[in-house]
Design a protein around this motif. Structure first.
Motif, PDB file in Angstrom:
ATOM      1  N   SER A  67       0.822  -1.209   0.000  1.00  0.00           N
ATOM      2  CA  SER A  67       0.000   0.000   0.000  1.00  0.00           C
ATOM      3  C   SER A  67       0.853   1.254   0.000  1.00  0.00           C
ATOM      4  CB  SER A  67      -0.924   0.004   1.218  1.00  0.00           C
ATOM      5  OG  SER A  67      -1.774  -1.101   1.179  1.00  0.00           O
ATOM      6  N   PHE A  68       1.974   1.202   0.707  1.00  0.00           N
ATOM      7  CA  PHE A  68       2.868   2.363   0.750  1.00  0.00           C
ATOM      8  C   PHE A  68       3.531   2.592  -0.607  1.00  0.00           C
ATOM      9  CE2 PHE A  68       7.063   4.236   1.543  1.00  0.00           C
ATOM     10  CZ  PHE A  68       6.667   5.423   2.116  1.00  0.00           C
ATOM     11  N   PRO A  72       3.571   6.305  -4.993  1.00  0.00           N
ATOM     12  CA  PRO A  72       4.236   6.944  -6.138  1.00  0.00           C
ATOM     13  C   PRO A  72       3.718   6.461  -7.486  1.00  0.00           C
ATOM     14  CG  PRO A  72       5.839   5.724  -4.809  1.00  0.00           C
ATOM     15  CD  PRO A  72       4.517   5.597  -4.152  1.00  0.00           C
ATOM     16  N   VAL A  73       3.302   5.214  -7.567  1.00  0.00           N
ATOM     17  CA  VAL A  73       2.737   4.703  -8.822  1.00  0.00           C
ATOM     18  C   VAL A  73       1.430   5.424  -9.126  1.00  0.00           C
ATOM     19  CG1 VAL A  73       1.795   2.652  -9.952  1.00  0.00           C
ATOM     20  CG2 VAL A  73       3.845   2.466  -8.527  1.00  0.00           C
ATOM     21  N   ALA A  74       0.608   5.628  -8.103  1.00  0.00           N
ATOM     22  CA  ALA A  74      -0.669   6.311  -8.302  1.00  0.00           C
ATOM     23  C   ALA A  74      -0.460   7.763  -8.714  1.00  0.00           C
ATOM     24  CB  ALA A  74      -1.501   6.244  -7.030  1.00  0.00           C
ATOM     25  N   VAL A  75       0.542   8.412  -8.139  1.00  0.00           N
ATOM     26  CA  VAL A  75       0.815   9.811  -8.485  1.00  0.00           C
ATOM     27  C   VAL A  75       1.241   9.927  -9.949  1.00  0.00           C
ATOM     28  CG1 VAL A  75       2.368  11.752  -7.990  1.00  0.00           C
ATOM     29  CG2 VAL A  75       1.323  10.473  -6.123  1.00  0.00           C
ATOM     30  N   ALA A  84      -7.780   5.167  -8.238  1.00  0.00           N
ATOM     31  CA  ALA A  84      -7.542   3.729  -8.091  1.00  0.00           C
ATOM     32  C   ALA A  84      -6.934   3.421  -6.724  1.00  0.00           C
ATOM     33  CB  ALA A  84      -6.625   3.237  -9.207  1.00  0.00           C
ATOM     34  N   LEU A  85      -6.056   4.301  -6.251  1.00  0.00           N
ATOM     35  CA  LEU A  85      -5.437   4.104  -4.936  1.00  0.00           C
ATOM     36  C   LEU A  85      -6.482   4.171  -3.828  1.00  0.00           C
ATOM     37  CD1 LEU A  85      -2.737   3.682  -3.487  1.00  0.00           C
ATOM     38  CD2 LEU A  85      -2.548   6.146  -3.312  1.00  0.00           C
TER      39      LEU A  85
END
Length: 134
Positions: A67-68, A72-75, A84-85
């Motif tokens: 989850s952590f 950065p992938v979501a950003v 999605a996050l």
């Protein structure tokens, strides 16, 4: 109403909302793990196993690490990634709540073979007080 105003002021921007959801996810994982350990330890129907404990702890830690690192992938994907996050975090939180309800449920055994925590505590207290009466 002061507390509600404080919570609303804390959740004004997306950063704080995301941090709040991540904190709720971590807290839910920790509480769920502790409830699972408690119900397994108190249960007479199940042997307390260190391998199951390690597997459960590793599962919870991996969920938190995953989850952590999703942040950065979501950003990178802008609005779609953040949405999605939120959806992934909500799914994990709902799964933890479902597992906690399964641990708390006092009428029978949950899907992992654990009895409800309240039922186990009640049986331990009954055994403790019934042995004092004899």
């Amino acid at each position: 109403m002061v507390m509600i105003d404080w919570i609303e002021s804390f959740l004004v921007n997306e950063n704080n909302k995301l941090l709040f959801m991540f904190a709720m996810l971590c807290a839910g994982n920790i509480i769920d793990f502790l409830m699972g350990v408690t119900s397994a330890f108190l249960s007479d129907k199940e042997h307390f196993s260190s391998s199951r404990l390690k597997r459960g702890l590793a599962e919870k830690v991996m969920i938190m690490v995953f989850s952590f690192f999703l942040i950065p992938v979501a950003v990178a994907f802008k609005e779609f990634g953040i949405a999605a996050l939120y959806m992934i975090y909500t799914g994990f939180i709902v799964a933890d709540l479902s597992s906690m309800i399964g641990h708390i449920r006092g009428n029978g055994i949950d899907s992992k073979g654990h009895e409800g925590v309240f039922k186990l505590i009640e049986s331990v207290l009954k055994n403790m007080f019934s042995s004092d009466d004899k």
